[in-house]
Scaffold this motif. Structure first.
Motif, PDB file in Angstrom:
ATOM      1  N   ASP A 171       0.832  -1.207   0.000  1.00  0.00           N
ATOM      2  CA  ASP A 171       0.000   0.000   0.000  1.00  0.00           C
ATOM      3  C   ASP A 171       0.861   1.249   0.000  1.00  0.00           C
ATOM      4  O   ASP A 171       0.581   2.224  -0.708  1.00  0.00           O
ATOM      5  CB  ASP A 171      -0.925   0.009   1.225  1.00  0.00           C
ATOM      6  CG  ASP A 171      -2.131  -0.901   1.046  1.00  0.00           C
ATOM      7  OD1 ASP A 171      -2.353  -1.357  -0.095  1.00  0.00           O
ATOM      8  OD2 ASP A 171      -2.828  -1.169   2.044  1.00  0.00           O
ATOM      9  N   TYR A 172       1.928   1.233   0.778  1.00  0.00           N
ATOM     10  CA  TYR A 172       2.819   2.397   0.845  1.00  0.00           C
ATOM     11  C   TYR A 172       3.502   2.640  -0.500  1.00  0.00           C
ATOM     12  O   TYR A 172       3.592   3.774  -0.972  1.00  0.00           O
ATOM     13  CB  TYR A 172       3.865   2.188   1.943  1.00  0.00           C
ATOM     14  CG  TYR A 172       4.871   3.311   2.040  1.00  0.00           C
ATOM     15  CD1 TYR A 172       4.491   4.567   2.501  1.00  0.00           C
ATOM     16  CD2 TYR A 172       6.189   3.113   1.653  1.00  0.00           C
ATOM     17  CE1 TYR A 172       5.410   5.596   2.588  1.00  0.00           C
ATOM     18  CE2 TYR A 172       7.116   4.144   1.733  1.00  0.00           C
ATOM     19  CZ  TYR A 172       6.717   5.386   2.202  1.00  0.00           C
ATOM     20  OH  TYR A 172       7.627   6.412   2.272  1.00  0.00           O
ATOM     21  N   LEU A 173       3.999   1.573  -1.109  1.00  0.00           N
ATOM     22  CA  LEU A 173       4.647   1.717  -2.425  1.00  0.00           C
ATOM     23  C   LEU A 173       3.654   2.252  -3.451  1.00  0.00           C
ATOM     24  O   LEU A 173       4.003   3.090  -4.285  1.00  0.00           O
ATOM     25  CB  LEU A 173       5.208   0.368  -2.869  1.00  0.00           C
ATOM     26  CG  LEU A 173       6.366  -0.197  -2.040  1.00  0.00           C
ATOM     27  CD1 LEU A 173       6.761  -1.580  -2.548  1.00  0.00           C
ATOM     28  CD2 LEU A 173       7.572   0.733  -2.072  1.00  0.00           C
ATOM     29  N   GLY A 174       2.419   1.760  -3.393  1.00  0.00           N
ATOM     30  CA  GLY A 174       1.409   2.237  -4.326  1.00  0.00           C
ATOM     31  C   GLY A 174       1.106   3.707  -4.130  1.00  0.00           C
ATOM     32  O   GLY A 174       0.940   4.456  -5.103  1.00  0.00           O
ATOM     33  N   LEU A 176       3.175   5.916  -3.066  1.00  0.00           N
ATOM     34  CA  LEU A 176       4.318   6.681  -3.583  1.00  0.00           C
ATOM     35  C   LEU A 176       4.229   6.861  -5.089  1.00  0.00           C
ATOM     36  O   LEU A 176       4.771   7.832  -5.632  1.00  0.00           O
ATOM     37  CB  LEU A 176       5.627   5.970  -3.232  1.00  0.00           C
ATOM     38  CG  LEU A 176       6.112   6.061  -1.789  1.00  0.00           C
ATOM     39  CD1 LEU A 176       7.382   5.227  -1.609  1.00  0.00           C
ATOM     40  CD2 LEU A 176       6.380   7.507  -1.384  1.00  0.00           C
ATOM     41  N   GLY A 177       3.575   5.922  -5.761  1.00  0.00           N
ATOM     42  CA  GLY A 177       3.469   5.999  -7.212  1.00  0.00           C
ATOM     43  C   GLY A 177       4.094   4.830  -7.938  1.00  0.00           C
ATOM     44  O   GLY A 177       4.130   4.811  -9.167  1.00  0.00           O
ATOM     45  N   VAL A 178       4.615   3.850  -7.190  1.00  0.00           N
ATOM     46  CA  VAL A 178       5.161   2.655  -7.827  1.00  0.00           C
ATOM     47  C   VAL A 178       4.019   1.914  -8.513  1.00  0.00           C
ATOM     48  O   VAL A 178       2.996   1.621  -7.898  1.00  0.00           O
ATOM     49  CB  VAL A 178       5.851   1.738  -6.799  1.00  0.00           C
ATOM     50  CG1 VAL A 178       6.348   0.464  -7.463  1.00  0.00           C
ATOM     51  CG2 VAL A 178       7.004   2.467  -6.129  1.00  0.00           C
ATOM     52  N   ARG A 179       4.180   1.632  -9.780  1.00  0.00           N
ATOM     53  CA  ARG A 179       3.107   1.026 -10.557  1.00  0.00           C
ATOM     54  C   ARG A 179       2.877  -0.434 -10.153  1.00  0.00           C
ATOM     55  O   ARG A 179       3.831  -1.169  -9.943  1.00  0.00           O
ATOM     56  CB  ARG A 179       3.433   1.112 -12.051  1.00  0.00           C
ATOM     57  CG  ARG A 179       3.460   2.538 -12.593  1.00  0.00           C
ATOM     58  CD  ARG A 179       4.103   2.593 -13.950  1.00  0.00           C
ATOM     59  NE  ARG A 179       5.511   2.217 -13.893  1.00  0.00           N
ATOM     60  CZ  ARG A 179       6.309   2.173 -14.957  1.00  0.00           C
ATOM     61  NH1 ARG A 179       5.834   2.448 -16.153  1.00  0.00           N
ATOM     62  NH2 ARG A 179       7.574   1.828 -14.817  1.00  0.00           N
ATOM     63  N   LYS A 180       1.605  -0.803 -10.073  1.00  0.00           N
ATOM     64  CA  LYS A 180       1.281  -2.183  -9.706  1.00  0.00           C
ATOM     65  C   LYS A 180       1.826  -3.176 -10.725  1.00  0.00           C
ATOM     66  O   LYS A 180       2.162  -4.307 -10.382  1.00  0.00           O
ATOM     67  CB  LYS A 180      -0.230  -2.345  -9.579  1.00  0.00           C
ATOM     68  CG  LYS A 180      -0.825  -1.651  -8.365  1.00  0.00           C
ATOM     69  CD  LYS A 180      -2.310  -1.951  -8.224  1.00  0.00           C
ATOM     70  CE  LYS A 180      -2.879  -1.284  -6.979  1.00  0.00           C
ATOM     71  NZ  LYS A 180      -4.325  -1.559  -6.806  1.00  0.00           N
ATOM     72  N   SER A 181       1.945  -2.725 -11.971  1.00  0.00           N
ATOM     73  CA  SER A 181       2.468  -3.611 -13.014  1.00  0.00           C
ATOM     74  C   SER A 181       3.931  -3.964 -12.789  1.00  0.00           C
ATOM     75  O   SER A 181       4.433  -4.916 -13.374  1.00  0.00           O
ATOM     76  CB  SER A 181       2.304  -2.950 -14.389  1.00  0.00           C
ATOM     77  OG  SER A 181       3.004  -1.712 -14.448  1.00  0.00           O
ATOM     78  N   THR A 182       4.604  -3.207 -11.925  1.00  0.00           N
ATOM     79  CA  THR A 182       6.018  -3.466 -11.658  1.00  0.00           C
ATOM     80  C   THR A 182       6.237  -4.226 -10.356  1.00  0.00           C
ATOM     81  O   THR A 182       7.370  -4.552 -10.017  1.00  0.00           O
ATOM     82  CB  THR A 182       6.812  -2.150 -11.605  1.00  0.00           C
ATOM     83  OG1 THR A 182       6.390  -1.383 -10.456  1.00  0.00           O
ATOM     84  CG2 THR A 182       6.594  -1.330 -12.864  1.00  0.00           C
ATOM     85  N   PHE A 183       5.147  -4.497  -9.602  1.00  0.00           N
ATOM     86  CA  PHE A 183       5.294  -5.152  -8.306  1.00  0.00           C
ATOM     87  C   PHE A 183       5.988  -6.505  -8.422  1.00  0.00           C
ATOM     88  O   PHE A 183       6.812  -6.863  -7.579  1.00  0.00           O
ATOM     89  CB  PHE A 183       3.923  -5.333  -7.644  1.00  0.00           C
ATOM     90  CG  PHE A 183       3.448  -4.113  -6.904  1.00  0.00           C
ATOM     91  CD1 PHE A 183       4.236  -2.986  -6.808  1.00  0.00           C
ATOM     92  CD2 PHE A 183       2.199  -4.094  -6.301  1.00  0.00           C
ATOM     93  CE1 PHE A 183       3.804  -1.856  -6.140  1.00  0.00           C
ATOM     94  CE2 PHE A 183       1.746  -2.973  -5.621  1.00  0.00           C
ATOM     95  CZ  PHE A 183       2.552  -1.855  -5.540  1.00  0.00           C
ATOM     96  N   THR A 184       5.641  -7.256  -9.444  1.00  0.00           N
ATOM     97  CA  THR A 184       6.219  -8.600  -9.573  1.00  0.00           C
ATOM     98  C   THR A 184       7.731  -8.530  -9.701  1.00  0.00           C
ATOM     99  O   THR A 184       8.469  -9.207  -8.963  1.00  0.00           O
ATOM    100  CB  THR A 184       5.621  -9.319 -10.792  1.00  0.00           C
ATOM    101  OG1 THR A 184       4.202  -9.412 -10.643  1.00  0.00           O
ATOM    102  CG2 THR A 184       6.204 -10.718 -10.920  1.00  0.00           C
ATOM    103  N   GLU A 185       8.212  -7.720 -10.639  1.00  0.00           N
ATOM    104  CA  GLU A 185       9.661  -7.593 -10.823  1.00  0.00           C
ATOM    105  C   GLU A 185      10.298  -6.949  -9.609  1.00  0.00           C
ATOM    106  O   GLU A 185      11.425  -7.304  -9.224  1.00  0.00           O
ATOM    107  CB  GLU A 185       9.953  -6.756 -12.081  1.00  0.00           C
ATOM    108  CG  GLU A 185      11.426  -6.670 -12.441  1.00  0.00           C
ATOM    109  CD  GLU A 185      12.045  -8.036 -12.726  1.00  0.00           C
ATOM    110  OE1 GLU A 185      13.261  -8.182 -12.519  1.00  0.00           O
ATOM    111  OE2 GLU A 185      11.302  -8.951 -13.142  1.00  0.00           O
ATOM    112  N   PHE A 186       9.596  -6.005  -8.993  1.00  0.00           N
ATOM    113  CA  PHE A 186      10.081  -5.348  -7.785  1.00  0.00           C
ATOM    114  C   PHE A 186      10.378  -6.385  -6.704  1.00  0.00           C
ATOM    115  O   PHE A 186      11.448  -6.387  -6.095  1.00  0.00           O
ATOM    116  CB  PHE A 186       9.028  -4.344  -7.307  1.00  0.00           C
ATOM    117  CG  PHE A 186       9.505  -3.379  -6.264  1.00  0.00           C
ATOM    118  CD1 PHE A 186       9.754  -2.064  -6.585  1.00  0.00           C
ATOM    119  CD2 PHE A 186       9.684  -3.782  -4.947  1.00  0.00           C
ATOM    120  CE1 PHE A 186      10.187  -1.166  -5.625  1.00  0.00           C
ATOM    121  CE2 PHE A 186      10.123  -2.908  -3.981  1.00  0.00           C
ATOM    122  CZ  PHE A 186      10.367  -1.586  -4.318  1.00  0.00           C
ATOM    123  N   LEU A 187       9.409  -7.283  -6.462  1.00  0.00           N
ATOM    124  CA  LEU A 187       9.559  -8.282  -5.402  1.00  0.00           C
ATOM    125  C   LEU A 187      10.547  -9.372  -5.782  1.00  0.00           C
ATOM    126  O   LEU A 187      11.190  -9.965  -4.907  1.00  0.00           O
ATOM    127  CB  LEU A 187       8.197  -8.892  -5.077  1.00  0.00           C
ATOM    128  CG  LEU A 187       7.178  -7.913  -4.472  1.00  0.00           C
ATOM    129  CD1 LEU A 187       5.839  -8.599  -4.289  1.00  0.00           C
ATOM    130  CD2 LEU A 187       7.679  -7.369  -3.142  1.00  0.00           C
TER     131      LEU A 187
END
Length: 522
Positions: A171-174, A176-187
């Motif tokens: 939720d915090y990353l979202g 900030l503006g981090v795109r949900k489409s990048t969550f997978t690669e982020f993690l």
């Protein structure tokens, strides 16, 4: 006297046999009654013996009744006590609790193995006590796009609670503006973020990045490019790397843009990476301030591994005919050349130039010196430009000479080249030999430079070479227009890369679009 005494003795006997008297005597004062009977026993053994027996029987009966009542009460109390035992003392022992935990963990491990997860690294990690909770956790990770392979790469992620860890962080990353489409690669790159505390771990790093002049709108892009930054200590590598770059000549106002385009710098150690890299570029002839300017323009070059890539590529350039004194110019023009897999590209391009333009190894070295981007030039554009020059009437030898002198010809816009050539023929009326002597003619703008200068020279009736006409600044050309005659030495000037251009102060920040300026060569 004796008779009276006897009568008094029989009378108590009668009384003692009375139920109420017996009850009162033995219930309230058993000790006194017994003592009195013992005294009478001395006076009349026979009768008093019977009386004692009678009293004893009644006492026994009375005691037996009392004991029975007490026993029944005790039994009832014992039964009640046994009934209450489970609620007071029915908790399992420590050993039983330990065994239960072991059994639960074994069931969870069995479930994980059944879905393909190796739980060997989870020993000592707090895990859900039930399979259902673990299944819920796995389902949530799958929804984020993580596969079984991803989880096996970092199985400790299974120790993160969905409600307490994962959801607050995401939720915090979202926000900030981090795109949900990048969550997978982020993690996948930094799964440890799920263990982080938003307040204690994440927010301080974000504030630090903002303090480095990274714009708030750029923070999400920085985190997407380099999520590992969320795990760094503020007073560690991040602060020292930035401080060293500023001390080495990188403009403080450019730091925000540098970190936005290449945030990996925040994780680089000065002594192991940044300092040796900059010193090596200085050793091949690039001034320190020029190195700083290169980093401002191309910060990703700091990611080139010095021993494994940079030094070997410099040796390869020398091997392919680039002269040592031109190494600095080659790297300054095209820094990427020291970070790519260079030898296969050079071999391929050398073969291409040799078979299509008849360029030998030595001349190929001159081509690389003047336009190092040629190593990334695709075959199709190169052949199109060669065909265009041949269609203009140039022989293969002329094309070779022109390409060796000005390899940029092979990367220019063909439509613009055609317009410039038409003007050269129709308006300027010059011979092709002039273009062979100065092929850089095609690199100048027709409307901005070629046409106005030609018109000024034609108005004055001057005869000059293309080099004298074009190879100078506008200010210098105005001075030449004041000459009574043409300086022949100026006519022989040849365009080359000037290292001083890197040392000039920058007027505006470098944009991300500049990083793609070499795409035309691909």
């Amino acid at each position: 006297m004796k008779v009276l005494t006897y009568t008094s003795i029989t009378k108590p006997g009668f009384l003692l046999s009375h139920p109420e008297l017996s009850t009162l005597s033995f219930h309230f004062t058993p000790f006194k009654s017994r003592t009195w009977i013992q005294i009478l026993d001395k006076k009349k053994n026979g009768l008093m013996t019977r009386i004692c027996c009678s009293v004893s029987e009644r006492m026994y009966a009375s005691l037996t009744s009392a004991d029975s009542s007490l026993m029944k009460s005790a039994a009832t109390h014992s039964n009640r006590k046994r009934e209450r035992t489970p609620s007071l003392y029915g908790r399992p022992s420590l050993l039983e609790m330990k065994n239960e935990r072991i059994a639960n963990r074994a069931r969870v491990y069995e479930f994980l193995r059944s879905v393909g997860i190796v739980p060997d690294e989870l020993d000592g990690l707090e895990l859900p006590v039930t399979v259902d909770v673990m299944r819920e956790r796995l389902d949530f990770l799958h929804k984020l796009g993580l596969t079984i392979e991803d989880i096996n790469n970092y199985p400790l992620v299974l120790g993160c609670s969905v409600k307490k860890n994962m959801i607050p962080v995401l939720d915090y990353l979202g926000k900030l503006g981090v795109r949900k489409s990048t969550f997978t690669e982020f993690l996948r790159r930094y799964p440890q973020v799920l263990h982080s505390s938003v307040v204690v771990d994440l927010q301080p790093v974000v504030r630090y990045l903002q303090g480095m002049d990274i714009k708030p709108n750029d923070i999400p892009r920085v985190l997407e490019k380099y999520p590992e930054v969320l795990g760094f200590k503020l007073e560690g590598t991040m602060s020292t790397s930035v401080a060293y770059l500023v001390g080495a000549g990188v403009a403080r106002r450019e730091i925000g843009g540098v970190l936005t385009r290449y945030p990996e710098i925040l994780g680089m150690r000065v002594g192991r990476v940044i300092k040796p890299f900059m010193e090596y570029l200085e050793s091949i002839g690039i001034p320190r301030l020029a190195v700083a300017r290169l980093i401002e323009r191309r910060p990703h070059i700091l990611g080139f591994v010095l021993e494994d890539r940079v030094k070997p590529n410099v040796d390869i350039l020398l091997e392919f005919g680039v002269r040592k004194e031109f190494l600095a110019s080659v790297v300054a023009q095209y820094p990427e050349i020291i970070g790519i897999e260079l030898k296969p590209k050079l071999l391929s391009q050398q073969c291409l130039f040799s078979s299509n333009i008849d360029v030998g190894p030595e001349d190929f070295g001159r081509v690389v010196e003047k336009m190092p981007q040629v190593v990334s030039l695709s075959q199709a554009p190169l052949l199109k430009h060669v065909d265009f020059l041949k269609d203009c009437g140039f022989s293969l030898q002329h094309v070779k000479k022109m390409v060796v002198s000005c390899p940029q010809l092979l990367a220019l816009n063909l439509d613009i080249m055609k317009m410039s050539f038409n003007y050269f023929q129709m308006e300027m009326g010059r011979d092709l030999d002039d273009l062979v002597a100065f092929p850089a003619f095609f690199t100048y703008g027709l409307d901005s430079t070629i046409r106005p200068r030609h018109q000024m020279v034609a108005k004055r009736g001057l005869k000059c070479s293309l080099a004298w006409l074009l190879n100078c600044s506008d200010e210098k050309f105005k001075e030449r227009m004041e000459y009574d005659s043409i300086d022949m030495e100026e006519m022989e000037m040849e365009a080359s890369f000037d290292m001083k251009t890197l040392l000039e102060p920058r007027e505006e920040s470098y944009s991300e679009d500049d990083e793609d300026s070499d795409d035309e060569y691909m």
